[in-house]
Motif scaffolding. Structure first.
Motif, PDB file in Angstrom:
ATOM      1  N   GLN A 131       1.052  -1.151   0.070  1.00 23.92           N
ATOM      2  CA  GLN A 131       0.051  -0.002   0.008  1.00 23.92           C
ATOM      3  C   GLN A 131       0.661   1.297   0.047  1.00 23.92           C
ATOM      4  O   GLN A 131       0.420   2.236  -0.267  1.00 23.92           O
ATOM      5  CB  GLN A 131      -0.801   0.133   1.290  1.00 23.92           C
ATOM      6  CG  GLN A 131      -1.838  -1.167   1.017  1.00 23.92           C
ATOM      7  CD  GLN A 131      -2.977  -1.215   2.187  1.00 23.92           C
ATOM      8  OE1 GLN A 131      -2.699  -1.864   3.364  1.00 23.92           O
ATOM      9  NE2 GLN A 131      -4.024  -0.646   2.234  1.00 23.92           N
ATOM     10  N   HIS A 146       1.009  -9.408   4.546  1.00 19.72           N
ATOM     11  CA  HIS A 146      -0.175  -8.203   4.308  1.00 19.72           C
ATOM     12  C   HIS A 146      -0.586  -8.729   2.882  1.00 19.72           C
ATOM     13  O   HIS A 146      -0.525  -7.550   2.189  1.00 19.72           O
ATOM     14  CB  HIS A 146       0.089  -7.123   4.831  1.00 19.72           C
ATOM     15  CG  HIS A 146      -0.904  -6.176   5.086  1.00 19.72           C
ATOM     16  ND1 HIS A 146      -0.832  -5.630   6.459  1.00 19.72           N
ATOM     17  CD2 HIS A 146      -2.015  -5.898   4.581  1.00 19.72           C
ATOM     18  CE1 HIS A 146      -2.158  -5.050   6.450  1.00 19.72           C
ATOM     19  NE2 HIS A 146      -2.803  -5.031   5.247  1.00 19.72           N
ATOM     20  N   GLU A 153      -5.452 -10.355   8.629  1.00 20.54           N
ATOM     21  CA  GLU A 153      -6.702 -10.591   8.184  1.00 20.54           C
ATOM     22  C   GLU A 153      -6.761 -11.746   7.195  1.00 20.54           C
ATOM     23  O   GLU A 153      -7.297 -11.522   6.182  1.00 20.54           O
ATOM     24  CB  GLU A 153      -7.247  -9.352   7.772  1.00 20.54           C
ATOM     25  CG  GLU A 153      -7.302  -8.263   8.526  1.00 20.54           C
ATOM     26  CD  GLU A 153      -8.133  -7.025   8.217  1.00 20.54           C
ATOM     27  OE1 GLU A 153      -8.601  -6.954   7.009  1.00 20.54           O
ATOM     28  OE2 GLU A 153      -8.317  -6.158   9.038  1.00 20.54           O
ATOM     29  N   GLU A 158      -5.575   2.054  -1.584  1.00 19.75           N
ATOM     30  CA  GLU A 158      -6.543   1.271  -0.706  1.00 19.75           C
ATOM     31  C   GLU A 158      -7.317  -0.096  -1.693  1.00 19.75           C
ATOM     32  O   GLU A 158      -8.173   0.006  -1.891  1.00 19.75           O
ATOM     33  CB  GLU A 158      -7.583   2.102  -0.027  1.00 19.75           C
ATOM     34  CG  GLU A 158      -8.772   1.539   0.773  1.00 19.75           C
ATOM     35  CD  GLU A 158      -8.394   0.463   1.916  1.00 19.75           C
ATOM     36  OE1 GLU A 158      -7.615   0.759   2.544  1.00 19.75           O
ATOM     37  OE2 GLU A 158      -9.207  -0.426   2.041  1.00 19.75           O
TER      38      GLU A 158
HETATM   39  C1  BGC Z   1      -6.383  -4.129   5.921  1.00 21.45           C
HETATM   40  C2  BGC Z   1      -5.753  -2.750   5.314  1.00 21.45           C
HETATM   41  C3  BGC Z   1      -6.788  -1.841   4.801  1.00 21.45           C
HETATM   42  C4  BGC Z   1      -7.580  -1.476   5.925  1.00 21.45           C
HETATM   43  C5  BGC Z   1      -8.945  -0.515   5.206  1.00 21.45           C
HETATM   44  C6  BGC Z   1      -7.662  -3.575   6.706  1.00 21.45           C
HETATM   45  O1  BGC Z   1      -8.644  -4.565   6.346  1.00 21.45           O
HETATM   46  O2  BGC Z   1      -5.506  -4.653   6.991  1.00 21.45           O
HETATM   47  O3  BGC Z   1      -4.770  -3.202   4.484  1.00 21.45           O
HETATM   48  O4  BGC Z   1      -6.307  -0.796   4.038  1.00 21.45           O
HETATM   49  O5  BGC Z   1      -8.265  -2.642   6.473  1.00 21.45           O
HETATM   50  O6  BGC Z   1      -9.666  -1.169   4.232  1.00 21.45           O
END
Ligand code: BGC
Length: 447
Positions: A20, A121, A166, A408
């Motif tokens: 990102q 990630h 996640e 994003e």
């Molecule tokens: C993720 C990030 C993401 C953020 C906002 C999380 O799900 O780990 O990478 O940018 O939320 O969407």
């Protein structure tokens, strides 16, 4: 509300992720990742955006880490891009990639900022995806090899590790819905990716522990507080239980040694064909901390036609509630509910909120960037976190998502989550009001 209300040992931080922010996608021998490939496909990402340059952090990390220092943020969570270290995913190590993260870590330590490394990630090396990626059981071997290498090279200075970020999101969006890299769809892809990622969660944790006994190891779970759309409707209530099992329990319960939540989500029985030998025991790993990432709540309606879960989410905009640019409801009590729920699990000793934050538009006023909605979002969530803490629930840290505006994922550069604004034409950074507020709060000025 003051910083001191949260206790002396509470960890205050900020989180980022390699794809990102870094850019430099071919710099110094980096191999391609699934996101480098996915972003080239048509109509996958808002505006055709990609992370080729992103925040140019690969060249500007010094400036960004100095900004963390200026904001007085004591803990910094960032991820390692697997294909910087292993351009082909396995085999040959790219020492220039190791050098890069060494510089990042060393600068943090020099400035008294404690580094937290997320090992994965979402940016799997493309060479591994060509072999099936997370759907190939060999990923356990590939991932273990990568984790050992990171601990061997960085473990002399880093002790905080987040194994996966996640897993529900990268398997669900990437291998079931096809809206994230690598763009695969279908139940079979999803369930095999889930099982292998869950095995990597524990395998990765065990490897770190075996190489570094003093390590602080956890993994990060997405969590949306789930409620039935019509509170009194029995079908909606049952639908909410199924969605909760899918979104919030699928990865957490196996690592706690409880297996998959099959009773509440019977479709998971189809996972059986991917389960071998001692897998069910091997899924278990004793985490030092549990990373919890909270953004919103979801209201769930029974929907007979929706495959596998017979449920659907009612979007925040359709409910006419206050929501962010992501169309996520602003619902601070969700953080309280999540902390409370995680406290009910016996195997959870320590909870760290490893992400919480919001995407809103920013307003320029002279030299200032006014982002009251983001500031209010953070404050209101911290208040609920404090309530949970005061009621005796364990919660030991809070990391804001995120430092700078960034890429994003499928939404491109449109949603802005940063405490710091980035002008993507000039790469100029400007601290927003929310960033200044966080700095003042951390300096104990309070609210
Ligand atoms: C993720 C990030 C993401 C953020 C906002 C999380 O799900 O780990 O990478 O940018 O939320 O969407």
């Amino acid at each position: 509300m003051n910083r001191s209300d949260f206790g002396e040992d509470f960890c205050w931080g900020v989180s980022t992720a390699a794809y990102q922010i870094e850019g430099g996608i071919t710099a110094d021998g980096k191999g391609p990742s699934i996101w480098d490939v996915f972003t080239q496909k048509k109509n996958k990402i808002f505006g055709g955006h990609n992370g080729n340059i992103a925040c140019d952090y690969y060249n500007k990390f010094t400036e960004d880490i100095y900004l963390i220092y200026q904001l007085k943020i004591p803990h910094y969570r960032f991820s390692i891009a697997w294909s910087r270290i292993f351009p082909e995913g396995v085999g040959r190590i790219n020492y220039k990639g190791i050098d890069f993260y060494n510089k990042v870590i060393n600068l943090c330590l020099e400035l008294d900022i404690e580094p937290w490394i997320t090992l994965y990630h979402w940016d799997l090396p493309e060479e591994l995806q060509k072999k099936g990626g997370w759907t190939n059981r060999d990923v356990i071997q590939w991932f273990s090899n990568y984790v050992s290498c990171c601990v061997q090279h960085f473990g002399d200075r880093v002790s905080n590790w987040i194994v996966l970020n996640e897993p529900m999101v990268f398997t669900g969006a990437g291998y079931f819905l096809g809206v994230h890299a690598p763009g695969k769809k279908g139940l079979n892809n999803f369930l095999s990716a889930v099982h292998h990622a869950a095995l990597c969660q524990s395998a990765g944790g065990n490897i770190i522990k075996s190489l570094q006994t003093s390590s602080n190891v956890g993994t990060s779970f997405s969590h949306s507080h789930v409620e039935p759309y019509r509170q009194e409707d029995e079908k909606d209530q049952k639908a909410a239980v199924r969605v909760d099992a899918l979104l919030n329990r699928l990865f957490l319960e196996p690592v706690l040694g409880m297996g998959y939540p099959i009773d509440d989500l019977p479709i998971l029985k189809r996972m059986e064909k991917h389960i071998k030998g001692n897998d069910m025991q091997d899924l278990h790993f004793k985490m030092d901390f549990t990373g919890l990432q909270v953004y919103t709540r979801e209201l769930i309606q029974h929907d007979f036609w929706m495959p596998f879960v017979q449920a659907r989410l009612i979007k925040a905009s359709d409910r006419f509630v206050h929501h962010t640019i992501m169309n996520w409801e602003v619902h601070p009590n969700s953080i309280y509910e999540a902390i409370k729920k995680f406290n009910q699990y016996e195997g959870i000793n320590k909870i760290i909120i490893t992400e919480n934050g919001a995407a809103f538009d920013d307003f320029f006023y002279g030299e200032s960037i006014i982002d009251d909605l983001r500031k209010d979002y953070i404050k209101s969530h911290l208040k609920k976190l404090l309530k949970a803490k005061e009621e005796g629930f364990k919660v030991n840290g809070y990391f804001i998502w995120t430092l700078t505006d960034n890429f994003e994922w499928a939404e491109g550069y449109k949603p802005k989550f940063g405490l710091i604004h980035v002008d993507f034409n000039t790469q100029k950074r400007t601290i927003k009001d929310s960033g200044k507020w966080y700095r003042d709060f951390l300096s104990s000025a309070g609210l």
